[in-house]
Scaffold this motif. Structure first.
Motif, mmCIF file in Angstrom:
data_model
loop_
_atom_site.group_PDB
_atom_site.id
_atom_site.type_symbol
_atom_site.label_atom_id
_atom_site.label_comp_id
_atom_site.label_asym_id
_atom_site.label_seq_id
_atom_site.Cartn_x
_atom_site.Cartn_y
_atom_site.Cartn_z
ATOM 1 N N UNK A 116 -3.543 5.186 0.289
ATOM 2 C CA UNK A 116 -3.061 5.330 1.674
ATOM 3 C C UNK A 116 -3.333 4.083 2.508
ATOM 4 N N UNK A 117 -3.769 3.015 1.846
ATOM 5 C CA UNK A 117 -3.943 1.738 2.546
ATOM 6 C C UNK A 117 -5.108 1.710 3.502
ATOM 7 N N UNK A 118 -6.206 2.369 3.146
ATOM 8 C CA UNK A 118 -7.383 2.401 4.016
ATOM 9 C C UNK A 118 -7.927 1.013 4.286
ATOM 10 N N UNK A 119 -8.238 0.770 5.548
ATOM 11 C CA UNK A 119 -8.738 -0.544 5.952
ATOM 12 C C UNK A 119 -9.733 -0.364 7.097
ATOM 13 N N UNK A 120 -10.483 -1.422 7.361
ATOM 14 C CA UNK A 120 -11.420 -1.378 8.476
ATOM 15 C C UNK A 120 -10.642 -1.360 9.786
ATOM 16 N N UNK A 121 -11.274 -0.894 10.835
ATOM 17 C CA UNK A 121 -10.589 -0.683 12.110
ATOM 18 C C UNK A 121 -10.229 -1.985 12.821
ATOM 19 N N UNK A 122 -11.175 -2.875 12.950
ATOM 20 C CA UNK A 122 -10.962 -4.076 13.750
ATOM 21 C C UNK A 122 -10.287 -5.190 12.961
ATOM 22 N N UNK A 123 -10.824 -5.529 11.813
ATOM 23 C CA UNK A 123 -10.317 -6.659 11.036
ATOM 24 C C UNK A 123 -9.209 -6.291 10.059
ATOM 25 N N UNK A 127 -10.242 -1.479 2.142
ATOM 26 C CA UNK A 127 -11.493 -0.896 1.663
ATOM 27 C C UNK A 127 -11.495 -0.623 0.159
ATOM 28 N N UNK A 128 -10.332 -0.483 -0.442
ATOM 29 C CA UNK A 128 -10.258 -0.148 -1.868
ATOM 30 C C UNK A 128 -10.961 -1.186 -2.756
ATOM 31 N N UNK A 129 -10.809 -2.500 -2.508
ATOM 32 C CA UNK A 129 -11.513 -3.460 -3.375
ATOM 33 C C UNK A 129 -13.031 -3.273 -3.355
ATOM 34 N N UNK A 130 -13.582 -2.943 -2.192
ATOM 35 C CA UNK A 130 -15.014 -2.676 -2.122
ATOM 36 C C UNK A 130 -15.363 -1.445 -2.944
ATOM 37 N N UNK A 131 -14.522 -0.414 -2.881
ATOM 38 C CA UNK A 131 -14.753 0.783 -3.680
ATOM 39 C C UNK A 131 -14.727 0.484 -5.171
#
Length: 159
Positions: A116-123, A127-131
């Motif tokens: 679903x393209x999860x990403x941090x709010x500001x930048x 998030x998937x690569x970190x997972x």
């Protein structure tokens, strides 16, 4: 300790050290910017969370490689010496299995976040690569948690 184990531990420690220095530098810049120039570093809280997660999960294989997990030995220190390598081997099997399940579930969760393209709010950092990184570190930690005590048991049995 074998040279290969030392080299890998040194590499893991160096990588974690670089992440920690980056985290410290970013925090210093953020604090100085916030209180001296009234201009905090944009996305510092997000980067702190990402770097902290990276350091924690990168430390897992290092701890497993050194066989330095946190333990509570209320009973085990009273067991006979001959049983200790076997106990360590069984604990390694159990720990490796649990960590393998955790790695699998983190991988699945990272795939969902990526879907679903999860990403941090500001930048808006994905998030998937970190997972996936956390899952890979956990899987590596699982393999080491299983392998190190079993290798030590094998060496003791051989002589």
């Amino acid at each position: 300790m074998s040279a290969r184990r030392f080299d890998l531990r040194t590499l893991l420690a160096l990588m974690a050290g670089v992440l920690m220095v980056t985290l410290m530098g970013m925090t210093v810049v953020d604090v100085i910017g916030r209180y001296v120039f009234n201009a905090p570093l944009r996305g510092a809280a997000e980067l702190t969370e990402l770097l902290l997660a990276s350091v924690i999960f990168l430390g897992l294989p290092a701890v497993a490689l050194a066989d330095e997990h946190v333990t509570v030995d209320l009973v085990t220190d009273r067991l006979p010496d001959w049983i200790q390598p076997w106990r360590q081997g069984l604990i390694g099997i159990f720990s490796g299995a649990i960590l393998a399940v955790v790695a699998w579930r983190i991988w699945i969760y990272a795939a969902q976040i990526g879907g679903y393209g999860g990403a941090t709010t500001t930048l808006r950092l994905p998030l998937a690569p970190l997972g996936y990184f956390c899952a890979a570190c956990t899987a590596f930690g699982a393999a080491l948690s299983l392998g190190v005590p079993l290798w030590d048991l094998y060496r003791r049995r051989k002589g």
